[in-house]
Design a protein around this motif. Sequence first.
Motif, mmCIF file in Angstrom:
data_model
loop_
_atom_site.group_PDB
_atom_site.id
_atom_site.type_symbol
_atom_site.label_atom_id
_atom_site.label_comp_id
_atom_site.label_asym_id
_atom_site.label_seq_id
_atom_site.Cartn_x
_atom_site.Cartn_y
_atom_site.Cartn_z
ATOM 1 N N VAL A 1 -8.310 0.345 0.941
ATOM 2 C CA VAL A 1 -7.840 -0.580 -0.269
ATOM 3 C C VAL A 1 -8.258 0.467 -1.618
ATOM 4 O O VAL A 1 -7.443 0.322 -2.475
ATOM 5 C CB VAL A 1 -8.626 -1.703 -0.418
ATOM 6 C CG1 VAL A 1 -7.759 -2.515 0.446
ATOM 7 C CG2 VAL A 1 -10.163 -1.324 -0.874
ATOM 8 N N TYR B 1 -9.412 -1.942 7.201
ATOM 9 C CA TYR B 1 -8.064 -1.132 6.137
ATOM 10 C C TYR B 1 -8.417 -0.516 4.755
ATOM 11 O O TYR B 1 -9.178 -1.136 4.002
ATOM 12 C CB TYR B 1 -7.700 -3.021 5.935
ATOM 13 C CG TYR B 1 -5.963 -3.289 4.882
ATOM 14 C CD1 TYR B 1 -5.795 -2.646 4.069
ATOM 15 C CD2 TYR B 1 -5.965 -3.683 5.275
ATOM 16 C CE1 TYR B 1 -4.911 -2.366 3.217
ATOM 17 C CE2 TYR B 1 -4.535 -4.743 4.400
ATOM 18 C CZ TYR B 1 -4.315 -3.503 3.161
ATOM 19 O OH TYR B 1 -2.632 -3.974 3.264
ATOM 20 N N PRO C 1 -6.864 -10.039 11.131
ATOM 21 C CA PRO C 1 -7.158 -8.803 10.284
ATOM 22 C C PRO C 1 -5.778 -7.753 9.919
ATOM 23 O O PRO C 1 -5.029 -7.598 8.134
ATOM 24 C CB PRO C 1 -8.231 -7.592 10.099
ATOM 25 C CG PRO C 1 -8.503 -7.545 11.277
ATOM 26 C CD PRO C 1 -7.799 -9.021 12.398
ATOM 27 N N LYS C 2 -4.412 -8.092 10.884
ATOM 28 C CA LYS C 2 -3.317 -7.798 10.607
ATOM 29 C C LYS C 2 -2.035 -7.907 9.854
ATOM 30 O O LYS C 2 -1.679 -8.171 9.814
ATOM 31 C CB LYS C 2 -2.877 -7.092 11.926
ATOM 32 C CG LYS C 2 -3.573 -6.056 12.798
ATOM 33 C CD LYS C 2 -2.605 -5.422 14.223
ATOM 34 C CE LYS C 2 -2.368 -6.335 15.468
ATOM 35 N NZ LYS C 2 -3.840 -6.449 15.816
ATOM 36 N N PRO D 1 -5.230 -7.888 0.734
ATOM 37 C CA PRO D 1 -6.101 -8.549 1.486
ATOM 38 C C PRO D 1 -7.597 -8.835 0.822
ATOM 39 O O PRO D 1 -8.062 -9.866 1.064
ATOM 40 C CB PRO D 1 -6.655 -7.338 2.361
ATOM 41 C CG PRO D 1 -6.602 -6.001 1.663
ATOM 42 C CD PRO D 1 -5.168 -5.987 1.158
ATOM 43 N N THR E 1 -2.868 0.348 2.054
ATOM 44 C CA THR E 1 -1.927 0.568 0.016
ATOM 45 C C THR E 1 -3.110 1.745 -0.706
ATOM 46 O O THR E 1 -4.401 1.665 -0.676
ATOM 47 C CB THR E 1 -2.816 -0.805 -0.124
ATOM 48 O OG1 THR E 1 -3.565 -1.505 -0.556
ATOM 49 C CG2 THR E 1 -1.643 -1.923 0.803
ATOM 50 N N TYR F 1 -5.572 0.167 12.335
ATOM 51 C CA TYR F 1 -5.653 0.871 10.777
ATOM 52 C C TYR F 1 -4.281 0.897 9.498
ATOM 53 O O TYR F 1 -3.240 1.265 10.020
ATOM 54 C CB TYR F 1 -5.513 2.795 11.471
ATOM 55 C CG TYR F 1 -6.577 3.590 9.719
ATOM 56 C CD1 TYR F 1 -7.746 3.495 10.065
ATOM 57 C CD2 TYR F 1 -6.904 3.290 8.201
ATOM 58 C CE1 TYR F 1 -8.796 4.190 9.227
ATOM 59 C CE2 TYR F 1 -7.282 3.510 7.750
ATOM 60 C CZ TYR F 1 -8.361 3.752 8.098
ATOM 61 O OH TYR F 1 -9.179 4.522 7.072
ATOM 62 N N ALA F 2 -4.784 -0.341 8.224
ATOM 63 C CA ALA F 2 -3.469 0.309 7.452
ATOM 64 C C ALA F 2 -4.095 1.060 6.155
ATOM 65 O O ALA F 2 -5.860 1.028 5.853
ATOM 66 C CB ALA F 2 -3.408 -1.549 7.012
ATOM 67 N N ASN G 1 -13.010 0.023 1.477
ATOM 68 C CA ASN G 1 -12.756 0.241 2.500
ATOM 69 C C ASN G 1 -12.881 -1.275 3.447
ATOM 70 O O ASN G 1 -14.335 -1.763 2.517
ATOM 71 C CB ASN G 1 -12.979 1.141 4.037
ATOM 72 C CG ASN G 1 -12.300 2.432 3.531
ATOM 73 O OD1 ASN G 1 -12.595 2.909 2.765
ATOM 74 N ND2 ASN G 1 -11.021 2.503 4.531
ATOM 75 N N TRP H 1 -3.139 -9.408 7.584
ATOM 76 C CA TRP H 1 -3.121 -9.426 5.863
ATOM 77 C C TRP H 1 -3.103 -8.084 6.099
ATOM 78 O O TRP H 1 -3.226 -7.266 4.476
ATOM 79 C CB TRP H 1 -4.672 -9.443 5.830
ATOM 80 C CG TRP H 1 -5.565 -10.394 5.585
ATOM 81 C CD1 TRP H 1 -4.756 -11.716 5.460
ATOM 82 C CD2 TRP H 1 -6.479 -11.129 5.373
ATOM 83 N NE1 TRP H 1 -5.719 -12.613 5.805
ATOM 84 C CE2 TRP H 1 -7.141 -12.676 5.147
ATOM 85 C CE3 TRP H 1 -7.853 -11.099 5.106
ATOM 86 C CZ2 TRP H 1 -8.375 -13.319 5.028
ATOM 87 C CZ3 TRP H 1 -8.825 -11.099 4.570
ATOM 88 C CH2 TRP H 1 -8.949 -12.508 4.837
ATOM 89 N N ALA H 2 -2.208 -7.029 6.381
ATOM 90 C CA ALA H 2 -1.914 -5.887 6.162
ATOM 91 C C ALA H 2 0.090 -6.095 6.252
ATOM 92 O O ALA H 2 1.038 -5.049 6.319
ATOM 93 C CB ALA H 2 -2.448 -4.929 7.848
#
Length: 404
Positions: free
Chosen positions: A262, A260, A374-375, A384, A287, A284-285, A306, A377-378
Amino acid sequence: MRLAAVEERMSAMVETSGRRRLRGYALPAVSVGILALLTLCLAWRNLSAAPVTSDYQKWEAIGKGAAEESLVLLKKAGHAARKGDLIALTNAGHAEINGASTEGALDGLAHATGVSRGRNTLVEVHAATWDRPWFAVYDKGSGFCAYLEVNPVTAAAMTTVPKRLPADFFGVCAVERIDAKHLESHVDEFKAKLDKKFFGGNEFRIVTMANAIAEGAPVSVVRAFEFHDHYCPGVTSGILMAGYLKKHFAPGAGGHYFVYAVDPWCKEDALLVLLNATPGKRGYAATYPADADKARRVPEAKDVCNLVFRQNPETKQWDGLALAFQWAETGCPKTGNGLLDRLCADLWYLKRMDRPEDFVKVVKTLELPEGVNPKDWARPGVDPLEQLGLLQPVQSSEPAAAGS
């Protein structure tokens, strides 16, 4: 060539003795006119072009022609290149012309120059399909690089494969010395040349990548900047981060990561490639925080860029790391030229690829609650960092109610 001229040349080659000789081989006395006619036939056969039967055949010939023309340009620059010293870079295979694949050019280029993927000397630079195909051949021995950019109109109209490509086939042909040592001592001269876009606007990617490979860049580094389409300190940070995870936070046999971002920047392209974690595989995400979002972070999390998670194959529970990247003082001079300044930093970090711990910092170790992926939180609207307690509470701007 006119027949009379051929006869004149042949006459000069034929001895006037009882038995005539041509290039040292004995021949019976024959008519010079017949010899001239045979010569014309052979010349016509050698110059004739085969019809194009496939995109592969066409572009293999173009790649070979580009390589041969590059070697001519390098020789004109005053240095006859050796095949073992060559590095070839191209966007062929990605770029297209009228929807046709240009991938065959890779084989033609490799055959004529001796470069290869296995030797890490053939670089396939990521590009959009609508970009113009281009070729760059860099000679480590001299520091010179030849650049050729295909004229799309001429290439699209090509229906035969000639022995040699016509002079107007390449819209841009140039040769320049681009090795880092030379550029460092010719800063002002190089700045003036950059303004003229001597490599068709591809100067940054070619100069940075060619120098990195010449300095022995590992395969993983090359794969990362191939995808990113140039080499810069930003993608370097992702390469070092991937190296840190490999050494200190491996996912285990058959495992995988969820990443993720960030605070995304160029590093994401390196992480995508080197960790094989992609949005398409739900790994992978990202923001893109505004300054106001970053201002809400608790002090310890201000540099977090990250979050990287892995799953325990037995318990199915996820643990992770909140990572930051610490930029170093490289000692590179500030020339005011973005390309040269970044190139110096690239090569400085390149020598330290085996020491990712010097730059990658673990801000916090993480462990997700049982059953949380964890997805989760995406999802839209979920932060997250807030879930991890790394954001300060939002301060209400409304006045307190009377009597409260």
